[in-house]
Design a protein around this motif. Structure first.
Motif, mmCIF file in Angstrom:
data_model
loop_
_atom_site.group_PDB
_atom_site.id
_atom_site.type_symbol
_atom_site.label_atom_id
_atom_site.label_comp_id
_atom_site.label_asym_id
_atom_site.label_seq_id
_atom_site.Cartn_x
_atom_site.Cartn_y
_atom_site.Cartn_z
ATOM 1 N N PRO A 192 5.356 14.653 2.258
ATOM 2 C CA PRO A 192 3.715 14.783 3.112
ATOM 3 C C PRO A 192 2.865 15.475 1.805
ATOM 4 C CG PRO A 192 5.587 16.265 3.687
ATOM 5 C CD PRO A 192 6.508 15.658 3.002
ATOM 6 N N GLU A 193 1.619 14.905 1.391
ATOM 7 C CA GLU A 193 0.323 15.135 0.263
ATOM 8 C C GLU A 193 -0.108 16.144 1.067
ATOM 9 O OE1 GLU A 193 -0.530 11.593 -2.487
ATOM 10 O OE2 GLU A 193 -1.050 11.292 -0.175
ATOM 11 N N TYR A 194 -0.426 16.903 -0.090
ATOM 12 C CA TYR A 194 -1.274 18.489 0.673
ATOM 13 C C TYR A 194 -2.931 18.143 0.074
ATOM 14 C CZ TYR A 194 2.566 20.475 2.635
ATOM 15 O OH TYR A 194 4.552 20.115 3.559
ATOM 16 N N LEU A 195 -4.402 19.080 0.369
ATOM 17 C CA LEU A 195 -5.369 19.050 0.296
ATOM 18 C C LEU A 195 -5.196 19.798 -0.459
ATOM 19 C CD1 LEU A 195 -7.484 18.044 2.583
ATOM 20 C CD2 LEU A 195 -7.695 17.276 0.177
ATOM 21 N N ARG A 253 -15.043 19.125 0.006
ATOM 22 C CA ARG A 253 -14.663 20.190 1.724
ATOM 23 C C ARG A 253 -16.407 19.590 2.464
ATOM 24 N NH1 ARG A 253 -12.301 25.773 0.692
ATOM 25 N NH2 ARG A 253 -14.342 26.405 0.525
ATOM 26 N N SER A 254 -16.488 20.290 3.226
ATOM 27 C CA SER A 254 -17.728 20.215 4.181
ATOM 28 C C SER A 254 -19.291 20.990 3.938
ATOM 29 C CB SER A 254 -17.668 20.749 5.541
ATOM 30 O OG SER A 254 -16.842 21.897 5.993
ATOM 31 N N ASP A 255 -18.131 21.983 2.941
ATOM 32 C CA ASP A 255 -18.908 23.026 2.223
ATOM 33 C C ASP A 255 -19.396 22.535 1.189
ATOM 34 O OD1 ASP A 255 -17.035 23.780 1.282
ATOM 35 O OD2 ASP A 255 -17.352 25.962 0.946
ATOM 36 N N GLY A 256 -19.093 21.247 0.272
ATOM 37 C CA GLY A 256 -19.821 21.260 -0.345
ATOM 38 C C GLY A 256 -18.929 21.413 -2.450
ATOM 39 N N ALA A 257 -17.704 22.088 -1.762
ATOM 40 C CA ALA A 257 -16.881 22.308 -3.105
ATOM 41 C C ALA A 257 -15.745 20.957 -2.883
ATOM 42 C CB ALA A 257 -15.928 23.267 -2.867
ATOM 43 N N PHE A 258 -15.402 20.935 -3.895
ATOM 44 C CA PHE A 258 -14.008 20.058 -4.315
ATOM 45 C C PHE A 258 -12.759 20.327 -4.304
ATOM 46 C CE2 PHE A 258 -17.580 17.173 -4.841
ATOM 47 C CZ PHE A 258 -17.099 15.966 -4.809
ATOM 48 N N HIS A 259 -11.441 19.916 -4.048
ATOM 49 C CA HIS A 259 -10.598 20.311 -3.506
ATOM 50 C C HIS A 259 -9.949 20.099 -4.958
ATOM 51 C CE1 HIS A 259 -9.941 20.962 0.251
ATOM 52 N NE2 HIS A 259 -10.531 19.904 0.762
ATOM 53 N N ALA A 285 0.642 -1.436 -0.246
ATOM 54 C CA ALA A 285 0.086 -0.332 0.028
ATOM 55 C C ALA A 285 0.815 1.509 -0.230
ATOM 56 C CB ALA A 285 -0.961 0.006 1.096
ATOM 57 N N CYS A 286 0.110 2.368 -0.419
ATOM 58 C CA CYS A 286 0.788 3.340 -0.485
ATOM 59 C C CYS A 286 0.487 4.825 -0.389
ATOM 60 C CB CYS A 286 2.022 3.690 -2.813
ATOM 61 S SG CYS A 286 0.448 3.760 -3.264
ATOM 62 N N HIS A 287 1.009 5.701 0.058
ATOM 63 C CA HIS A 287 0.157 7.045 0.139
ATOM 64 C C HIS A 287 -1.085 6.993 1.244
ATOM 65 C CE1 HIS A 287 1.964 7.647 -4.246
ATOM 66 N NE2 HIS A 287 2.314 8.395 -3.098
ATOM 67 N N THR A 288 -0.724 6.216 2.539
ATOM 68 C CA THR A 288 -2.055 6.387 3.502
ATOM 69 C C THR A 288 -1.558 7.098 4.578
ATOM 70 O OG1 THR A 288 0.004 4.564 3.932
ATOM 71 C CG2 THR A 288 -1.712 3.509 2.900
ATOM 72 N N ALA A 289 -0.775 7.871 4.538
ATOM 73 C CA ALA A 289 0.020 8.703 5.222
ATOM 74 C C ALA A 289 -1.559 9.795 5.590
ATOM 75 C CB ALA A 289 1.157 9.081 5.708
ATOM 76 N N PRO A 290 -1.892 10.761 6.598
ATOM 77 C CA PRO A 290 -3.294 11.875 6.309
ATOM 78 C C PRO A 290 -2.397 13.303 5.456
ATOM 79 C CG PRO A 290 -2.495 11.180 8.532
ATOM 80 C CD PRO A 290 -1.358 10.053 8.044
ATOM 81 N N ALA A 291 -3.204 13.652 4.802
ATOM 82 C CA ALA A 291 -2.950 14.709 4.475
ATOM 83 C C ALA A 291 -3.264 16.196 4.892
ATOM 84 C CB ALA A 291 -3.548 14.871 2.393
ATOM 85 N N THR A 292 -2.474 17.326 4.667
ATOM 86 C CA THR A 292 -2.983 18.189 5.434
ATOM 87 C C THR A 292 -3.446 19.036 4.427
ATOM 88 O OG1 THR A 292 -0.878 18.378 6.205
ATOM 89 C CG2 THR A 292 -1.291 20.100 6.533
ATOM 90 N N ASP A 293 -4.538 19.945 5.041
ATOM 91 C CA ASP A 293 -5.097 21.011 4.211
ATOM 92 C C ASP A 293 -4.099 21.860 3.934
ATOM 93 O OD1 ASP A 293 -8.691 22.169 3.758
ATOM 94 O OD2 ASP A 293 -6.670 23.339 3.509
ATOM 95 N N TRP A 294 -4.552 22.404 2.311
ATOM 96 C CA TRP A 294 -2.952 23.701 2.200
ATOM 97 C C TRP A 294 -3.415 24.721 2.703
ATOM 98 C CZ3 TRP A 294 1.526 23.147 0.188
ATOM 99 C CH2 TRP A 294 1.805 24.583 -0.101
ATOM 100 N N GLU A 295 -4.652 25.027 2.756
ATOM 101 C CA GLU A 295 -5.036 26.402 3.661
ATOM 102 C C GLU A 295 -5.178 26.720 4.842
ATOM 103 O OE1 GLU A 295 -7.441 28.053 0.239
ATOM 104 O OE2 GLU A 295 -8.206 26.345 0.492
ATOM 105 N N ASP A 296 -5.668 25.597 5.862
ATOM 106 C CA ASP A 296 -5.698 25.637 7.132
ATOM 107 C C ASP A 296 -4.741 24.174 7.549
ATOM 108 O OD1 ASP A 296 -6.497 25.465 9.358
ATOM 109 O OD2 ASP A 296 -8.812 25.349 9.499
ATOM 110 N N ARG A 297 -3.644 24.697 7.903
ATOM 111 C CA ARG A 297 -2.587 23.634 8.469
ATOM 112 C C ARG A 297 -2.928 22.571 9.351
ATOM 113 N NH1 ARG A 297 1.840 24.416 4.984
ATOM 114 N NH2 ARG A 297 0.943 25.032 2.946
ATOM 115 N N SER A 298 -4.070 23.406 10.229
ATOM 116 C CA SER A 298 -5.067 22.365 11.176
ATOM 117 C C SER A 298 -5.559 21.341 11.059
ATOM 118 C CB SER A 298 -5.276 23.757 11.990
ATOM 119 O OG SER A 298 -6.814 23.842 11.840
ATOM 120 N N ILE A 299 -6.256 21.536 10.083
ATOM 121 C CA ILE A 299 -6.993 20.442 9.712
ATOM 122 C C ILE A 299 -5.326 19.463 8.320
ATOM 123 C CG2 ILE A 299 -8.662 19.388 7.431
ATOM 124 C CD1 ILE A 299 -9.792 22.138 7.650
ATOM 125 N N GLN A 300 -6.263 18.142 9.457
ATOM 126 C CA GLN A 300 -5.041 16.840 8.410
ATOM 127 C C GLN A 300 -6.550 15.521 7.902
ATOM 128 O OE1 GLN A 300 -2.087 14.995 9.927
ATOM 129 N NE2 GLN A 300 -1.453 16.956 8.979
#
Ligand code: 9MR
Ligand code: ZN
Length: 536
Positions: free
Chosen positions: A231-234, A205-211, A120-135
């Motif tokens: 590290p991967e980013y949203l 995203r929770s408001d309906g938009a897609f990354h 398996a690859c790329h299984t670590a949590p990703a960080t939201d680019w704009e809000d780094r507190s979100i993983q």
């Protein structure tokens, strides 16, 4: 530059019941012989100069041939060709299975992947680019191409090609592909598409938009995916991928309803949330890579086509007037109906209107749209007729991933043939399929693992890093491109190589020899159409 054999054929063979086309590049006498050595008559026009390749060539129609082996003899060399009832089942199945090999976030087990196994690859949590507190831990999906990025817009388009291939040509979609879900009662083409859909759903995203995408800051070196640990980013959201995801999820809700109600509801709900966001966010700002990010850009000039496609699919999924109004309005602003790529999805809207909504779509979305579509698809036929190899691409349009417009035009001509019954449309589409499998200026079969003259060094990280000589099978190369090239490519090919030969069969050449999920998928659509028994 490339001077190959004087006869070019579909290296995966030909179908009984369809015309057999071969490209001939010699003025010498060419004779067609069957297994017994008997001469079979055929007619060929004189050679003409093909602008894209600088070759003097003609595409000969050898007629409809019975199953068997044939030989085309010429003073400058012979070529063997085979005819059978369903020659393209294996390659079409492999193109679908090629997407399985692109799966991210799971082990590719030896029982499914053979030698091409990996953990398996790329299984670590990703960080939201704009809000780094979100993983967020988002797994699954397909690696986009030769790189390990995952992009919503291109993914949605790829899934749509698969779902429409299955809707329109179910009997042409090979099943039992030996993927993990095989035998679960769902056709494998839908099993494979669902792997990407489950990932797309997580990209909302929770408001309906897609990354826009889930990638690292830059492309990985040529290592196996499990070794790619940066590290991967949203990356930020954008209206274009949001609309494409909305469309594709609405389509999925109809396709999967018969197999899994809960999943169908989930996709529809997600599509509805995306639509709400689109309604409240009408302004389009093209996606820009954030500072320091160098992965795939996938920037679209406009999102009007994506919104149009979304409105059509939402109308088909719900029958609600709001979507009809939106689709009609967006249609009124003009739509290109024969493009099926990551950037231009008007063709997918046309597929929905013409083959799903049908006449009940009404005056604008059916009657007028059909007329417009038929007019626009005429262009594809003209391109094919103007080309020495029958290739539906203008000589000055060989850009990155030229296989896409060629397959796109084949899709348009297939749709035209379905609507009108015109055989010349079907036969011109067939020439594009032949192009992909060897009837071209490079004498190459663009699908890895297939053909006599093969792609051995695609720009594809696992194919290079796995230590196996043969590349991962079932992946289609982007093909010649002389528009936006690497200096290294230019150095190899120089100034005078014609566009249709601007191709380097080497790993470095992402500009000519990369693979991508959304190049496989239109080829799957075309393959599925031709993968049946033709009798006439
Ligand atoms: O398919 C894309 C092509 O149309 C563009 O010209 C090219 C350069 O921007 O990028 C292609 O997409 C690549 C993406 O950006 C990253 N993953 C690999 C894709 C295929 O080469
Ligand atoms: Zn991965």
């Amino acid at each position: 530059f490339y001077e190959g054999p004087v006869i070019r054929v579909n290296q995966e063979g030909y179908a009984e019941g369809l015309p057999v086309y071969a490209a001939i590049l010699t003025k010498g006498l060419v004779e067609l012989k069957d297994e017994t050595g008997k001469n079979l008559p055929f007619e060929a026009e004189p050679l003409k100069l093909d602008e894209a390749s600088d070759d003097r060539v003609t595409v000969a129609n050898l007629g409809r041939l019975k199953a068997g082996t044939y030989i085309l003899e010429s003073p400058e060399g012979n070529r063997t060709l085979t005819v059978s009832a369903r020659p393209w089942n294996a390659v079409t199945g492999a193109l679908i299975k090629g997407l399985y090999y692109q799966r991210c976030g799971c082990e590719l087990k030896p029982e499914h992947a053979g030698a091409y196994t990996h953990p398996a690859c790329h299984t670590a949590p990703a960080t939201d680019w704009e809000d780094r507190s979100i993983q967020r831990r988002i797994t699954g999906g397909w690696h986009d191409a030769g790189d390990y990025g995952k992009y919503v817009g291109p993914g949605a388009v790829t899934v749509a090609h698969l779902l429409y291939a299955w809707k329109l040509f179910p009997e042409g979609c090979p099943d039992n592909l030996n993927i993990p879900e095989s035998g679960n009662g769902v056709p494998d083409i839908l099993n494979e598409a669902r792997y990407e859909l489950e990932w797309i759903l997580q990209m909302q995203r929770s408001d309906g938009a897609f990354h826009h995408k889930l990638t690292k800051m830059r492309f990985a070196p040529f290592i196996m995916p499990q070794d790619d640990k940066e590290p991967e980013y949203l990356m930020p959201v954008n209206p274009a991928p949001t609309a494409a995801a909305c469309a594709c999820l609405a389509l999925a809700s109809r396709v999967y309803r018969a197999f899994d109600r809960e999943f169908a509801e989930r996709t529809l709900q997600s599509a509805q949330e995306a639509w709400k966001w689109l309604r409240n966010n009408t302004e389009y700002k093209p996606f820009l890579n954030p500072e320091g990010v160098y992965t795939g850009w996938y920037c679209e000039k406009t999102d009007k086509d994506d919104r149009f496609w979304a409105a059509c699919e939402m109308l088909a999924a719900t029958g609600e007037e709001e979507y009809r109004k939106a689709a009609e309005e967006l249609y009124g602003e003009g739509q290109q109906l024969t493009h099926f790529g990551w950037a231009d999805v008007g063709g997918l809207g046309a597929l929905c209107c013409l083959f799903e909504l049908g006449e009940k779509a009404g005056e604008i979305l059916y009657t007028k749209l059909k007329e417009d579509f038929l007019g626009q698809s005429e262009e594809a036929l003209k391109l094919s007729q103007a080309s020495g190899y029958g290739t539906a691409l203008a000589w000055d349009n060989y850009a990155w991933g030229s296989i896409l417009p060629i397959m796109s035009n084949a899709m348009a001509m297939i749709m035209n043939a379905l609507l009108t019954g015109r055989q010349e449309m079907r036969d011109a589409a067939l020439k594009q399929w032949n192009y992909a499998l060897g009837m071209n200026a490079l004498d190459i079969c663009f699908v890895t693992g297939f053909g006599e003259n093969r792609v051995m060094h695609p720009h594809h990280r696992p194919s290079d890093a796995d230590g196996i000589e043969d590349p991962v099978p079932g992946l289609i190369s982007g093909g010649p491109n002389n528009k936006m090239c690497f200096p290294q490519t230019k150095e190899k090919l120089g100034e005078n190589t014609p566009p249709a030969k601007y191709f380097v069969e080497e790993t470095f050449s992402a500009d000519t020899n990369e693979i991508a999920i959304y190049w496989n998928s239109p080829a799957i659509f075309v393959g599925a159409y031709f993968n049946r028994t033709f009798t006439e």
